[in-house]
Design a protein around this motif. Structure first.
Motif, short mmCIF file in Angstrom:
data_model
loop_
_atom_site.label_atom_id
_atom_site.label_comp_id
_atom_site.label_asym_id
_atom_site.label_seq_id
_atom_site.Cartn_x
_atom_site.Cartn_y
_atom_site.Cartn_z
N VAL A 316 0.85 -1.19 0.00
CA VAL A 316 0.00 0.00 0.00
C VAL A 316 0.89 1.24 0.00
N CYS A 319 -0.70 4.83 5.10
CA CYS A 319 -1.43 4.21 6.20
C CYS A 319 -2.93 4.13 5.95
N GLY A 320 -3.40 4.75 4.89
CA GLY A 320 -4.83 4.70 4.60
C GLY A 320 -5.69 5.35 5.68
N THR A 351 -9.71 -0.86 5.12
CA THR A 351 -8.41 -1.03 5.80
C THR A 351 -7.88 -2.44 5.56
N HIS A 355 -2.15 -1.52 5.55
CA HIS A 355 -2.36 -0.25 6.25
C HIS A 355 -1.99 -0.36 7.73
N ARG A 358 1.85 -0.39 7.97
CA ARG A 358 2.37 0.97 7.76
C ARG A 358 2.11 1.86 8.98
#
Length: 479
Positions: A316, A319-320, A351, A355, A358
Motif C-alpha cells: 500500500v 497508512c490509509g 483497511t 495499512h 504501515r
C-alpha cells in the motif's frame, strides 16, 4: 595485541554471544533463546536459571564456532530485571521480574510524594520500569530473605563468586545518587530497602573475577548494561550524538558528557558508563513496545513475522488514514503513563493488513521522533543524525518512516549485535588498561543511510495525527 574476547549480551528474549578478535572481528557466535512468561496484570517473569543457562549455552556455542580460546569475558545485561537470591548458596529465592513488568504500579502510586526529589537525586522518574520498585515489591510480597538485586549481580555471582554491578546498571535502579555514583541512603529509605546488602559498584572495565563456566578458567573483565553498551559500540561518545536500538522495545540514548543532566523533557538522566574512573552520562528515552508490537501483529495473523513487514506494508502507498499508537505495555518517555494501552484509530472497511503495518511503522517512528525532540530540547541543539541497530532495522519501511518523521539521516549499523560488541570493548579495556576507548571500540561504518523522502509538511501531518491520538489516550484531547 591481546587475543579474542567472549562478549555476551543477556537480553529479554535470548542471549547472544560473540567471540571477537581485535584483528579479524567476529570469529564465532552463539545464541540461546529465553522465554519470559507474560501473565495477567502486566506481569512478566522468567526463571533465573533460564537466564544463566542461556549465558552458558550461547557462550559455549560461540567458543565452539570460533575454535580457539579467549583471553577475557564481558557480560551485558537487561538492566532493570530483578530477583531475590541466597548469597551463600547462589540459589534463587524468586523468579526474575522482567523490566517490562508493571506489578509495582500501586507501590509507585504510594511513593508519589517522593517522586520529585527521587528524580532529582537519581535522574529517574518514579515508574515500575526501574529496578527499585520491583525490588521493594519483592520485599513486601514475596520474601525478606537473602539479597534482592538486578539480574546481572546474580549472573556474575554464579559465574565468578563476585558481588558487584557496574555503575551504569546501578543507575537503572533508582537507588543511585547521580552526583556521587554511590548508593543513596535516602532513596533506599524511600523504597523501604534500608539495610539491604547491595553489590559493590565497579567500573565497566573491571576485572571482577574468573569463571570456568565456558571451559578453561578465564577472567571476567567487562560489565555494562545493554543500551549503554550499544551506545558505546556505535561510537556515540560525544554530547549531541544519539543512537536508537530497535529490539523488544526501542531505546534512544544521547551522550550528555561528564556532568549529570536532569531532563526537563521527560527523559531519563543516567550513567552512560564509568571507565577508568571517569563517569560519562547520557539522556535516555524508551518505547516499551517495538518488536513486541510486531509479534502481537504476528500472533493476530496480520503478518507472518518481522521479516514480513516490508512485503505486507509495501503493498500500500500509505497508512490509509489509520493511526496506531503501539503502547501495548503503556507509554514510556516522555509521557510516563504505563497504565495506558495502545490504540488503533481511523479504521474503515477498506483497511488492509498493509495499512496496519504501515501505521505500526509510523507509530514506532513517531514515538522515537518525540524522544529525539526531547533530547534536542534538553541539549539545546537538534540531533544531526541517528545511529540505529537492532533486529527491526532490517525493515526498510520502518527505517524510511523514521528518517521521514525525524527529518534527519538514519544510519543503520553495519555490525549486528552492537550490545555484545560494546561489552566486548569494555572487556578488552579491563584486560588492557593501556588501550583507549577509541582503540577498543569497532570503527563506525553504516550499512545503509536513510535520508528523509517526504516533505516537511507531510512529516508534520503524520506526526500531528500521532500526537492527536496520544492526546486522546491521555484524556486531554478529542477522542
Amino acid at each position: 595485541m591481546t587475543g579474542p574476547v567472549l562478549a555476551i549480551d543477556q537480553g529479554t528474549s535470548g542471549t547472544k554471544a560473540l567471540v571477537i578478535c581485535p584483528v579479524r572481528g567476529v570469529i564465532g557466535s552463539g545464541f540461546a533463546a529465553v522465554r519470559p512468561r507474560y501473565l495477567p496484570g502486566g506481569r512478566v517473569e522468567v526463571a533465573p536459571f533460564e537466564l544463566l543457562n542461556s549465558v552458558v549455552e550461547a557462550g559455549r556455542a560461540a567458543l565452539a564456532a570460533a575454535g580457539e580460546p579467549v583471553v577475557a569475558v564481558g557480560l551485558a545485561n537487561q538492566g532493570e530485571t530483578v530477583l531475590a537470591w541466597d548469597p551463600a548458596s547462589g540459589e534463587p529465592l524468586t523468579d526474575a521480574i522482567v523490566w517490562q513488568d508493571r506489578r509495582a504500579e500501586p507501590l509507585c502510586a504510594e511513593l508519589a510524594p517522593h517522586a520529585a526529589w527521587l528524580r532529582e537525586t537519581t535522574g529517574l522518574p518514579l515508574d515500575p520500569y526501574f529496578a527499585a520498585p520491583k525490588m521493594a515489591w519483592i520485599r513486601r510480597h514475596l520474601t525478606r530473605e537473602g539479597v534482592v538485586t538486578t539480574s546481572d549481580v546474580w549472573l556474575v555471582h554464579r559465574l565468578t563468586g563476585a558481588f558487584v554491578t557496574d555503575a551504569a546498571t546501578a543507575g537503572r535502579t533508582q537507588l543511585l545518587d547521580l552526583e556521587t555514583v554511590r548508593w543513596s541512603d535516602a532513596a533506599l529509605g524511600a523504597f523501604d530497602l534500608s539495610g539491604e546488602r547491595l553489590p559493590e559498584i565497579v567500573d565497566a572495565d573491571t576485572r571482577v573475577g574468573t569463571t570456568t563456566a565456558f571451559g578453561p578458567e578465564v577472567p571476567l573483565t567487562g560489565l555494562l548494561v545493554d543500551q549503554q553498551a550499544a551506545l558505546l559500540a556505535q561510537r556515540v561518545t560525544e554530547p549531541g550524538a544519539a543512537k536508537c536500538t530497535y529490539g523488544t522495545g526501542a531505546f534512544l540514548l544521547a551522550q550528555s558528557g561528564p556532568l549529570p543532566r536532569r531532563s526537563a523533557s521527560g527523559l531519563v538522566g543516567c550513567v552512560a558508563w564509568r571507565i577508568a574512573g571517569r563517569t560519562d552520562y547520557c539522556l535516555d528515552g524508551q518505547v516499551y513496545t517495538a518488536a513486541s508490537a510486531v509479534r502481537w501483529l504476528t500472533d493476530l495473523g496480520v503478518v507472518s513475522g518481522a521479516e514480513d513487514i516490508d512485503t505486507v506494508g509495501g503493498g500500500v502507498a500509505d497508512c490509509g488514514g489509520v493511526t496506531f499508537v503501539p503502547a501495548l505495555a503503556g507509554l514510556a518517555a516522555p509521557w510516563w503513563r504505563g497504565d495506558l494501552r495502545g490504540s488503533v484509530t481511523g479504521l474503515g472497511l477498506d483497511t488492509t493488513a498493509g495499512h496496519l503495518v504501515r501505521a505500526l511503522c509510523d507509530g514506532i517512528a513517531a514515538q522515537v521522533a518525540e524522544l529525539a525532540d526531547a533530547v534536542a530540547g534538553d541539549l539545546g541543539a537538534p540531533l544531526t543524525s541517528l545511529r540505529v541497530d537492532g533486529g527491526l532495522t532490517r525493515s526498510a519501511l520502518l527505517m524510511q518512516a523514521q528518517a521521514d518523521l525525524l527529518r534527519i539521516p538514519v544510519e543503520v549499523s553495519a555490525l549486528p549485535d552492537v550490545t555484545a560488541l560494546g561489552v566486548g570493548a569494555v572487556a578488552r579495556l579491563g584486560l588492557d588498561p593501556s588501550l583507549t576507548v577509541h582503540e577498543a571500540v569497532p570503527e563506525w561504518k553504516p550499512a545503509a543511510v536513510y535520508e528523509p523522502r517526504c516533505d516537511a509538511g507531510q512529516a508534520a501531518e503524520r506526526r500531528a495525527r500521532f500526537r492527536t491520538a496520544v492526546s486522546a489516550m491521555l484524556g486531554d484531547g478529542p477522542a
